[in-house]
Every structure is written in C-alpha cells, then in structure tokens.
Write a protein that holds these residues in place. Structure first.
Motif, short mmCIF file in Angstrom:
data_model
loop_
_atom_site.label_atom_id
_atom_site.label_comp_id
_atom_site.label_asym_id
_atom_site.label_seq_id
_atom_site.Cartn_x
_atom_site.Cartn_y
_atom_site.Cartn_z
N HIS A 1 0.85 -1.18 0.00
CA HIS A 1 0.00 0.00 0.00
C HIS A 1 0.89 1.24 0.00
O HIS A 1 1.78 1.36 0.85
N ILE A 2 0.61 2.12 -0.95
CA ILE A 2 1.33 3.38 -1.02
C ILE A 2 0.31 4.47 -0.74
O ILE A 2 -0.57 4.75 -1.56
N THR A 3 0.40 5.07 0.44
CA THR A 3 -0.55 6.12 0.79
C THR A 3 -0.05 7.48 0.29
O THR A 3 1.16 7.66 0.07
N ASP A 4 -0.99 8.40 0.11
CA ASP A 4 -0.65 9.75 -0.36
C ASP A 4 0.30 9.67 -1.56
O ASP A 4 1.39 10.26 -1.56
N SER A 5 -0.12 8.94 -2.58
CA SER A 5 0.74 8.71 -3.75
C SER A 5 1.18 10.03 -4.38
O SER A 5 0.40 10.99 -4.47
N GLN A 6 2.43 10.04 -4.81
CA GLN A 6 3.03 11.22 -5.44
C GLN A 6 3.45 10.88 -6.88
O GLN A 6 3.78 9.73 -7.17
N PRO A 7 3.49 11.89 -7.75
CA PRO A 7 3.94 11.62 -9.13
C PRO A 7 5.32 10.95 -9.17
O PRO A 7 5.59 10.14 -10.05
N GLY A 8 6.17 11.26 -8.22
CA GLY A 8 7.50 10.64 -8.15
C GLY A 8 7.47 9.17 -7.81
O GLY A 8 8.50 8.49 -7.93
N ASP A 9 6.31 8.66 -7.40
CA ASP A 9 6.17 7.23 -7.12
C ASP A 9 5.92 6.44 -8.40
O ASP A 9 5.90 5.20 -8.37
N SER A 10 5.69 7.14 -9.51
CA SER A 10 5.43 6.46 -10.78
C SER A 10 6.64 5.63 -11.17
O SER A 10 7.73 6.16 -11.38
N ALA A 11 6.45 4.33 -11.24
CA ALA A 11 7.55 3.39 -11.48
C ALA A 11 6.93 2.00 -11.63
O ALA A 11 5.71 1.84 -11.50
N THR A 12 7.78 1.03 -11.90
CA THR A 12 7.33 -0.37 -11.88
C THR A 12 7.75 -0.98 -10.56
O THR A 12 8.89 -0.81 -10.13
N TYR A 13 6.83 -1.67 -9.94
CA TYR A 13 7.08 -2.28 -8.64
C TYR A 13 7.07 -3.80 -8.78
O TYR A 13 6.13 -4.38 -9.31
N PHE A 14 8.14 -4.39 -8.31
CA PHE A 14 8.27 -5.84 -8.38
C PHE A 14 8.18 -6.44 -6.98
O PHE A 14 8.89 -6.01 -6.06
N CYS A 15 7.33 -7.42 -6.84
CA CYS A 15 7.30 -8.25 -5.65
C CYS A 15 8.27 -9.40 -5.89
O CYS A 15 8.36 -9.93 -7.00
N ALA A 16 9.03 -9.77 -4.88
CA ALA A 16 9.99 -10.87 -5.02
C ALA A 16 9.91 -11.76 -3.79
O ALA A 16 9.36 -11.36 -2.75
N ALA A 17 10.44 -12.96 -3.90
CA ALA A 17 10.41 -13.90 -2.79
C ALA A 17 11.64 -14.78 -2.82
O ALA A 17 12.19 -15.07 -3.89
N SER A 18 12.05 -15.18 -1.64
CA SER A 18 13.15 -16.14 -1.56
C SER A 18 12.96 -17.01 -0.33
O SER A 18 12.20 -16.68 0.59
N ALA A 19 13.69 -18.14 -0.34
CA ALA A 19 13.64 -19.07 0.78
C ALA A 19 15.03 -19.18 1.37
O ALA A 19 16.01 -19.24 0.63
N LYS A 20 15.13 -19.23 2.68
CA LYS A 20 16.44 -19.39 3.30
C LYS A 20 16.90 -20.82 3.04
O LYS A 20 16.13 -21.70 2.69
N GLY A 21 18.22 -21.00 3.19
CA GLY A 21 18.75 -22.34 3.02
C GLY A 21 19.05 -22.70 1.59
O GLY A 21 19.12 -23.86 1.24
N GLY A 22 19.23 -21.67 0.74
CA GLY A 22 19.61 -21.97 -0.63
C GLY A 22 21.03 -22.50 -0.68
O GLY A 22 21.73 -22.55 0.32
N GLN A 23 21.48 -22.84 -1.87
CA GLN A 23 22.81 -23.37 -2.06
C GLN A 23 23.86 -22.43 -1.47
O GLN A 23 23.94 -21.28 -1.84
N GLY A 24 24.64 -22.91 -0.53
CA GLY A 24 25.67 -22.08 0.08
C GLY A 24 25.10 -20.90 0.83
O GLY A 24 25.81 -19.93 1.09
N GLY A 25 23.82 -20.96 1.18
CA GLY A 25 23.20 -19.85 1.87
C GLY A 25 22.80 -18.71 0.96
O GLY A 25 22.35 -17.66 1.41
N SER A 26 22.97 -18.88 -0.34
CA SER A 26 22.65 -17.79 -1.26
C SER A 26 21.15 -17.61 -1.37
O SER A 26 20.38 -18.56 -1.20
#
Lengths: 116, 113
Positions: free
Chosen positions: A76-101
């Motif tokens: 949620h982006i409250t009080d949106s501003q023109p400077g907020d215009s951009a592409t927003y990416f949601c990302a996810a990761s799991a701990k315990g990957g190879q070598g902790g990566s």
C-alpha cells in the motif's frame, strides 16, 4: 511455472490516493518478500521488505500487508506522489539456498502511474 | 546507498560473437548474481556465485554462458557464442550475506543482431 504473481499489471491513481499492489506466491518455503522499485533505464532498488514471521511492515508511506495462510501480500502506497510512478516488483526467496545464497524470484511487476 | 556498477551500459554485437558483461559489485559483498530482463517483463534469475563458485543456476543459464570473478576484480558474464534470443538487459546484483538484500546495478542492454 510462475511462482510469484502480481496484479494488476498496470495501475493509475490520482495524486494523494492510496495505491494497492497485489502479490501472491506458490512456494510455502518462501520466507522473505522484498518489494523493488524500478524506474525506466535503472536497476531495481529495494523499497521495503517483510519476513514471513510478520504480518505487517511499515516504512513511511509504504506498508506491506502479509497473509501467510493465503500466500498473499500487498503493498500500500498512501498519499501517492507523481514521483512514485515506477514499476514495482514483488519478489520472494527461501532461506537455506545453495551455500546460503538467496535466489530471488520476481513477479511480473506492476506499472504504477500517479497522475497530478 | 551501496552502488553496483555495470560496464558497458549498452553493447551491440553480431550473432555468434562473444560478449563479456562486467560488474563491479559492492566492495565488501560476498554473493553475486546475474538476472535477465526482457523489455517490460520480469527479472529472471540466471546464476549466483559465492566463494569462486557457481552455487545455483537456472535453465536460462545455457551452456554458452559462464561467470567468473578472477582475483576479486570484476564479476563477469560471458556469452560465447551469442544468439538472437540473448538480447535483453542483464542486471548484476550483489549481497553481503546469502539471505540479505540484493543491490542491483543499472543493467547492460545487450543487442544481438
């Protein structure tokens, strides 16, 4: 197989309104969910992040709401501003990957336009 | 904040030639990543690298791709030979710890003709 999905693909709001960007995921092992903001011609930059032990994370005008049971989260982006215009990416990761990566899996992105 | 530098910003190359994309990660970071983004689409994981070794790679990381970071210098992505479908923006990222925040560079736009 798309592990992280975002909606809507694009969103337009008026200056001052609240923009709501949605994200869902499939892998129950995901425990870290950053949101990245990307302006044209630039690399993505971390905006705010949440870990699965929390259900809410707030940073100024930006708030993540997290529902582990439904595997959904929203930015949620409250009080949106023109400077907020951009592409927003949601990302996810799991701990315990190879070598902790941390292999971040990105969603398709939501292009936000804030009109004044 | 911490800066990841990518050189060059744009590379145009003929199909079949070799190309090397360079990344100067944040100085004390230990983990390094390459992502591929086709115009307007999502970032797709290619590979991550730690302690001189590839830790994990995706199906997009074809046999023609290789990465290295000789003697703590640039972290590089080499494509040999290039194909038309390799045209994309390639982002380098680094992090201090494996489960930590990834810092991205501005990307190298690769155009394969």
């Amino acid at each position: 197989q798309q592990q992280v999905r975002q909606s809507p693909q694009s969103l337009t709001v008026w200056e001052g309104e609240t923009a709501i960007l949605n994200c869902s995921y499939e892998n129950s092992a995901f425990d870290y969910f950053p949101w990245y903001q990307q302006f044209p011609g630039e690399g993505p930059a971390l905006l705010i992040a949440i870990r699965s032990v929390s259900d809410k994370k707030e940073d100024g005008r930006f708030t993540i709401f997290f529902n582990k049971r439904e595997k959904k989260l929203s930015l949620h982006i409250t009080d949106s501003q023109p400077g907020d215009s951009a592409t927003y990416f949601c990302a996810a990761s799991a701990k315990g990957g190879q070598g902790g990566s941390a292999k971040l899996i990105f969603g398709e992105g939501t292009k936000l336009t804030v009109s004044s | 904040g911490p800066k990841v530098l990518q050189i060059p910003s744009h590379q145009i190359i003929d199909m079949g030639q070799m190309v090397t994309l360079n990344c100067d990660p944040v100085s004390n970071h230990l983990y390094f990543y390459w992502y591929k983004q086709i115009l307007g689409q999502q970032m797709e994981f290619l590979v991550n690298f730690y302690n001189g070794k590839v830790m994990e790679k995706s199906k997009l990381f074809k046999d023609q791709f290789s990465v290295e970071r000789p003697d703590g210098s640039y972290f590089t992505l080499k494509i040999q030979p290039t194909a038309l479908e390799d045209s994309a923006v390639y982002f380098c990222a680094s992090s201090f710890l494996g489960g930590d925040t990834l810092y991205f560079g501005a990307g190298t736009r690769l155009s394969v003709l």
